[in-house]
Design an enzyme around this catalytic site. Structure first.
Site, PDB file in Angstrom:
ATOM      1  N   SER A  97       0.735  -1.238  -0.040  1.00 12.99           N
ATOM      2  CA  SER A  97      -0.037   0.033   0.061  1.00 12.99           C
ATOM      3  C   SER A  97       1.006   1.117  -0.046  1.00 12.99           C
ATOM      4  O   SER A  97       2.050   1.207   0.499  1.00 12.99           O
ATOM      5  CB  SER A  97      -0.790   0.122   1.341  1.00 12.99           C
ATOM      6  OG  SER A  97      -1.596   1.192   1.322  1.00 12.99           O
ATOM      7  N   TYR A 110      -2.229   0.182  10.519  1.00  8.06           N
ATOM      8  CA  TYR A 110      -2.369  -0.597   9.106  1.00  8.06           C
ATOM      9  C   TYR A 110      -1.017  -0.260   8.545  1.00  8.06           C
ATOM     10  O   TYR A 110      -0.545  -1.165   7.816  1.00  8.06           O
ATOM     11  CB  TYR A 110      -3.503   0.280   8.538  1.00  8.06           C
ATOM     12  CG  TYR A 110      -3.718  -0.128   7.102  1.00  8.06           C
ATOM     13  CD1 TYR A 110      -3.746  -1.363   6.843  1.00  8.06           C
ATOM     14  CD2 TYR A 110      -3.356   0.751   6.168  1.00  8.06           C
ATOM     15  CE1 TYR A 110      -3.865  -1.700   5.545  1.00  8.06           C
ATOM     16  CE2 TYR A 110      -3.336   0.426   4.725  1.00  8.06           C
ATOM     17  CZ  TYR A 110      -3.888  -0.610   4.414  1.00  8.06           C
ATOM     18  OH  TYR A 110      -4.025  -1.300   3.180  1.00  8.06           O
TER      19      TYR A 110
END
Length: 202
Positions: A97, A110
């Protein structure tokens, strides 16, 4: 996945597994070897993103993110690596990501899992650079998927989902990057792909 498998019954088979379960992962890999005789590509794509500030102390969500986003990747690598070493070729691709490069507000844990994935995949590249195994991470920004709905807070979930819907990449655009990485020559390793919607801020 089952819909695609039904559409292409001679080319695709759908198997369901929990990436947190290393034995289940290995069983699916063993089935693939029995059915096709080899493993060419593993794409680690499972992930969740329950965004929340650290002060909310979401212990269960933190652990679940670590189990899926980090341990799930390790379980996938472990399930195929010996086979790929025997083949002297193979390609392990993991979905990372932009949050593995930039920490978003409310996304510390995250992002931590995605930074960990970068480290794991770089370690894999270094360890297996002479064994014929390629390793690639794909780091997209906002994408129109179900990922925002893994966030438990309704307001945060709605805001993230709205942003993804308004500016996010289509899943097919990310798939194009994966396809590109797979279809390079044996000596050409695409280690990392970073991609964002053109008007995403971070």
């Amino acid at each position: 996945m089952e819909e695609l498998a039904n559409k292409y019954p001679t080319k695709m088979h759908a198997k369901v597994l929990d990436v947190k379960d290393s034995q289940a992962f290995q069983e699916v890999v063993n089935w693939t070897l029995t059915t096709f005789g080899r493993i060419d590509v593993l794409f680690n794509n499972a992930g969740i993103m329950p965004a929340a500030p650290l002060r909310d102390k979401k212990y269960d969500e933190w652990q679940n993110m670590l189990d899926i986003n980090v341990s799930g990747v390790l379980n996938g690598i472990a399930a195929v690596i010996n086979t790929m070493r025997k083949q002297k070729e193979g390609h392990i691709i993991t979905m990372d990501s932009v949050a593995g490069h930039v920490v978003p507000d409310g996304g510390a844990v995250y992002a931590g899992t995605k930074f960990a994935v970068r480290a794991i995949m770089e370690g894999l590249r270094i360890e297996e650079r002479e064994s014929g195994i390629k390793s690639t991470i794909v780091s997209p920004g906002s994408v129109k998927t179900e990922l925002p709905f893994t966030t438990s807070d309704p307001t945060t979930r709605e805001n993230i989902a709205k942003m993804h819907e308004e500016i996010g990449l289509e899943a097919e655009e990310v798939a194009e990057a994966v396809y590109f990485a797979i279809n390079t020559s044996s000596n050409n390793l695409i280690s990392e792909v970073i991609m964002r919607p053109i008007n995403q801020d971070d």
